[in-house]
Write an enzyme that holds these catalytic residues in place. Structure first.
Site, mmCIF file in Angstrom:
data_model
loop_
_atom_site.group_PDB
_atom_site.id
_atom_site.type_symbol
_atom_site.label_atom_id
_atom_site.label_comp_id
_atom_site.label_asym_id
_atom_site.label_seq_id
_atom_site.Cartn_x
_atom_site.Cartn_y
_atom_site.Cartn_z
ATOM 1 N N LEU A 286 0.817 -1.223 0.000
ATOM 2 C CA LEU A 286 0.000 0.000 0.000
ATOM 3 C C LEU A 286 0.847 1.268 0.000
ATOM 4 C CD1 LEU A 286 -2.923 -0.978 2.452
ATOM 5 C CD2 LEU A 286 -2.858 -1.204 -0.037
ATOM 6 N N SER B 276 7.521 -2.332 -19.643
ATOM 7 C CA SER B 276 7.059 -1.011 -20.073
ATOM 8 C C SER B 276 7.640 -0.647 -21.422
ATOM 9 C CB SER B 276 7.516 0.011 -19.030
ATOM 10 O OG SER B 276 7.300 1.306 -19.512
ATOM 11 N N TYR C 179 14.475 3.962 -13.972
ATOM 12 C CA TYR C 179 13.226 3.189 -13.960
ATOM 13 C C TYR C 179 13.194 2.211 -15.137
ATOM 14 C CZ TYR C 179 8.365 2.096 -15.030
ATOM 15 O OH TYR C 179 7.206 1.434 -15.367
ATOM 16 N N LYS D 173 13.364 -2.186 -15.457
ATOM 17 C CA LYS D 173 12.483 -3.072 -16.229
ATOM 18 C C LYS D 173 13.310 -3.941 -17.171
ATOM 19 C CE LYS D 173 8.506 -1.781 -14.544
ATOM 20 N NZ LYS D 173 7.725 -2.686 -13.708
ATOM 21 N N TYR E 186 3.799 -2.425 -21.471
ATOM 22 C CA TYR E 186 2.628 -1.538 -21.508
ATOM 23 C C TYR E 186 3.000 -0.225 -22.176
ATOM 24 C CZ TYR E 186 1.527 -4.294 -17.241
ATOM 25 O OH TYR E 186 1.324 -5.264 -16.297
ATOM 26 N N PHE E 187 2.066 0.321 -22.945
ATOM 27 C CA PHE E 187 2.216 1.689 -23.433
ATOM 28 C C PHE E 187 1.588 2.619 -22.369
ATOM 29 C CE2 PHE E 187 4.660 1.676 -27.326
ATOM 30 C CZ PHE E 187 4.989 0.336 -27.330
ATOM 31 N N ASN E 188 0.653 3.493 -22.685
ATOM 32 C CA ASN E 188 0.212 4.459 -21.664
ATOM 33 C C ASN E 188 -1.197 4.136 -21.162
ATOM 34 O OD1 ASN E 188 2.446 5.724 -23.132
ATOM 35 N ND2 ASN E 188 1.981 7.528 -21.917
HETATM 36 P P1 NAD Z 1 0.669 1.735 -8.980
HETATM 37 O O1 NAD Z 1 1.682 2.507 -8.213
HETATM 38 O O2 NAD Z 1 -0.733 2.208 -8.988
HETATM 39 O O3 NAD Z 1 0.678 0.202 -8.509
HETATM 40 C C1 NAD Z 1 1.830 -0.427 -7.999
HETATM 41 C C2 NAD Z 1 1.448 -1.107 -6.699
HETATM 42 O O4 NAD Z 1 2.622 -1.729 -6.158
HETATM 43 C C3 NAD Z 1 0.916 -0.107 -5.650
HETATM 44 O O5 NAD Z 1 -0.321 -0.580 -5.136
HETATM 45 C C4 NAD Z 1 2.006 -0.096 -4.580
HETATM 46 O O6 NAD Z 1 1.476 0.101 -3.293
HETATM 47 C C5 NAD Z 1 2.634 -1.468 -4.764
HETATM 48 N N1 NAD Z 1 4.029 -1.517 -4.308
HETATM 49 C C6 NAD Z 1 5.014 -0.616 -4.557
HETATM 50 N N2 NAD Z 1 6.133 -0.993 -3.948
HETATM 51 C C7 NAD Z 1 5.870 -2.169 -3.297
HETATM 52 C C8 NAD Z 1 6.620 -3.040 -2.483
HETATM 53 N N3 NAD Z 1 7.894 -2.764 -2.169
HETATM 54 N N4 NAD Z 1 6.027 -4.155 -1.997
HETATM 55 C C9 NAD Z 1 4.721 -4.420 -2.274
HETATM 56 N N5 NAD Z 1 3.956 -3.630 -3.038
HETATM 57 C C10 NAD Z 1 4.526 -2.519 -3.546
HETATM 58 O O7 NAD Z 1 1.220 1.609 -10.480
HETATM 59 P P2 NAD Z 1 0.530 0.991 -11.763
HETATM 60 O O8 NAD Z 1 0.375 2.093 -12.748
HETATM 61 O O9 NAD Z 1 -0.635 0.172 -11.398
HETATM 62 O O10 NAD Z 1 1.718 0.076 -12.288
HETATM 63 C C11 NAD Z 1 1.820 -1.304 -11.994
HETATM 64 C C12 NAD Z 1 3.090 -1.840 -12.634
HETATM 65 O O11 NAD Z 1 3.047 -1.592 -14.030
HETATM 66 C C13 NAD Z 1 4.370 -1.185 -12.124
HETATM 67 O O12 NAD Z 1 5.356 -2.175 -11.979
HETATM 68 C C14 NAD Z 1 4.744 -0.219 -13.215
HETATM 69 O O13 NAD Z 1 6.132 -0.021 -13.299
HETATM 70 C C15 NAD Z 1 4.227 -0.944 -14.450
HETATM 71 N N6 NAD Z 1 3.923 -0.023 -15.554
HETATM 72 C C16 NAD Z 1 3.037 1.007 -15.354
HETATM 73 C C17 NAD Z 1 2.787 1.908 -16.387
HETATM 74 C C18 NAD Z 1 1.863 3.084 -16.197
HETATM 75 O O14 NAD Z 1 1.907 4.028 -16.998
HETATM 76 N N7 NAD Z 1 0.974 3.086 -15.202
HETATM 77 C C19 NAD Z 1 3.410 1.737 -17.628
HETATM 78 C C20 NAD Z 1 4.285 0.660 -17.799
HETATM 79 C C21 NAD Z 1 4.538 -0.210 -16.749
HETATM 80 N N1 UDP Z 2 2.585 15.944 -20.567
HETATM 81 C C1 UDP Z 2 2.273 17.279 -20.525
HETATM 82 N N2 UDP Z 2 1.915 17.826 -19.323
HETATM 83 C C2 UDP Z 2 1.836 17.112 -18.176
HETATM 84 C C3 UDP Z 2 2.146 15.718 -18.226
HETATM 85 C C4 UDP Z 2 2.524 15.170 -19.436
HETATM 86 O O1 UDP Z 2 2.329 17.977 -21.538
HETATM 87 O O2 UDP Z 2 1.510 17.674 -17.113
HETATM 88 C C5 UDP Z 2 2.950 15.316 -21.857
HETATM 89 C C6 UDP Z 2 4.310 14.669 -21.887
HETATM 90 O O3 UDP Z 2 5.293 15.630 -22.231
HETATM 91 C C7 UDP Z 2 4.123 13.590 -22.954
HETATM 92 C C8 UDP Z 2 2.664 13.180 -22.786
HETATM 93 O O4 UDP Z 2 2.031 14.272 -22.109
HETATM 94 O O5 UDP Z 2 4.268 14.147 -24.253
HETATM 95 C C9 UDP Z 2 2.474 11.904 -21.958
HETATM 96 O O6 UDP Z 2 3.157 12.036 -20.734
HETATM 97 P P1 UDP Z 2 3.044 10.953 -19.576
HETATM 98 O O7 UDP Z 2 3.953 11.394 -18.475
HETATM 99 O O8 UDP Z 2 1.603 10.744 -19.246
HETATM 100 O O9 UDP Z 2 3.554 9.604 -20.257
HETATM 101 P P2 UDP Z 2 5.029 9.212 -20.789
HETATM 102 O O10 UDP Z 2 5.751 10.471 -21.148
HETATM 103 O O11 UDP Z 2 5.657 8.484 -19.681
HETATM 104 O O12 UDP Z 2 4.796 8.357 -21.973
#
Ligand code: NAD
Ligand code: UDP
Length: 345
Positions: A37, A128, A152, A156, A180-182
């Protein structure tokens, strides 16, 4: 439900995790959440119970806690693990690289050791698109070089390599590396969604908080990129589509085993200004904005070639940008302060 497969979902209380748990229940699996959490709220358990009719089991613990993980695999028989626990803020990773390597890499090593001990050999991993860095061309195929530009992204990439080495050492392991993308949007119920702590670093939650009145205006980072309107282009994917991609990967691994590396994206790129317009349509609110300098480390355009996941997993993102924004707005407007605020009913 008693004979449903148990799936351990690390990070299951987070944004992607909660939606993945919902999709798992819908597909007939039984998710067990393992989360410390640190970036989520226990209220998500109530919401999941309301949404799915069953409350997921929850273990409040750290992914680096070897004893706790060992106990988890001794106490319950799991068919697979979906590993989402980790840290994800690029800027923070530059400031605290050791912490990022510790949680993301040591955490994964600790999990893998416990899985081996518990004889669970199937893992879906949250990688990612950030592993591609600044791609030479778009759309991005899975065989493009990996060249992450920040700690970061490197955590990965390191985990991807660890999983490949482990698979090479023992054919019983089954891995799906999902890039994952966005992910944006929220479940259509408005009960679960993205709840970032502090000032949102990502575009969508920032725009949503401007629309709901929590922030005054959006700063658009750069309007001189070589893109049609000069602002950054990304592949935004509905978080429920992404969650369903995990089910497809799990089903594939269970049926066929192997080592899968695949993009999860839509194949469509949208600029910052296009996203703002889509969110204005969805919310009926105007989003004030101003142009600001480029954000360090940002790239011009990033979107997936999603055809590999389509062919291999039979999975395809189905929800369009208007649906993503409408669902994000439903979540944000019903829960202006996220899980910590007013109830979403
Ligand atoms: P999030 O922060 O909402 O979820 C991550 C969860 O992991 C949280 O609930 C956090 O409490 C838990 N956590 C963090 N450190 C921990 C630890 N040491 N032990 C146990 N639990 C822990 O993020 P999310 O967006 O749901 O992302 C999930 C995963 O997907 C992450 O690994 C992230 O790097 C990856 N990812 C996310 C995105 C994105 O844009 N959201 C994109 C690519 C990859
Ligand atoms: N971005 C922006 N203002 C913000 C946050 C993001 O203009 O407050 C832009 C950022 O420069 C990028 C796009 O939105 O072009 C997506 O950004 P995000 O951080 O959501 O994803 P990532 O860059 O990690 O793909």
């Amino acid at each position: 439900m008693s004979d449903a497969s148990n799936i351990l979902v690390t990070g299951g209380a987070g944004f992607i995790g909660a939606h993945t748990c919902e999709a798992l229940v819908r597909a007939g699996f039984r998710p067990v959440i393992y989360d410390n959490l640190s970036n989520s709220n226990a209220a998500v358990l109530d919401r999941l119970e309301r949404l799915t009719g069953s409350r997921p089991a929850f273990i409040h613990a750290d992914i680096r806690d070897a004893h706790q993980l060992e106990r988890v695999f001794t106490d319950t028989s799991f068919d697979a693990v979906i590993h989402l626990a980790g840290l994800k803020a690029v800027g923070e990773s530059v400031e605290q690289p050791l912490h990022y390597y510790d949680v993301n890499v040591t955490g994964t090593l600790t999990l893998l050791a416990a899985m081996r001990q518990g004889n669970v050999r199937t893992l879906v991993f949250s990688s990612s698109a950030t592993v591609y860095g600044d791609p030479a061309t778009v759309p991005i195929h899975e065989d493009f070089p990996r060249q992450p530009t920040n700690p970061y992204g490197r955590t990965k990439m390191v985990v991807e390599d660890i999983l490949a080495d482990l698979a090479g050492s023992d054919p019983d392991w089954r891995f799906a590396l999902l890039r994952y993308f966005n992910p944006i949007g929220a479940h259509e119920s408005g009960l679960i969604g993205e709840d970032p702590s502090g000032i949102p670093g990502n575009l969508l939650p920032y725009v949503a908080q401007v629309a709901v009145g929590r922030r005054q205006e959006l700063s658009v980072f750069g309007n001189d990129y070589p893109t049609p309107d000069g602002t950054g282009v990304r592949d935004y994917i509905h978080v429920v589509d992404l969650a369903e991609g995990h089910i497809a990967a799990l089903t594939h691994l269970t049926a066929q085993g192997g080592f899968v590396t695949t993009n999860l994206g839509t194949g469509n790129g949208f600029s910052v200004l296009e996203i703002v317009q889509a969110f204005e349509r969805a919310s009926g609110r105007r989003i004030p904005l101003r142009f600001a300098p480029r954000r360090p480390g940002d790239i011009a355009a990033c979107y997936a070639d999603p055809s590999h996941a389509n062919r291999l997993l039979g999975w395809k993102a189905l929800r369009d940008i208007d649906t993503m924004c409408a669902d994000a707005w439903r979540w944000q407007s019903r829960n202006p302060h996220g899980y910590g605020g007013k109830d979403g009913s």
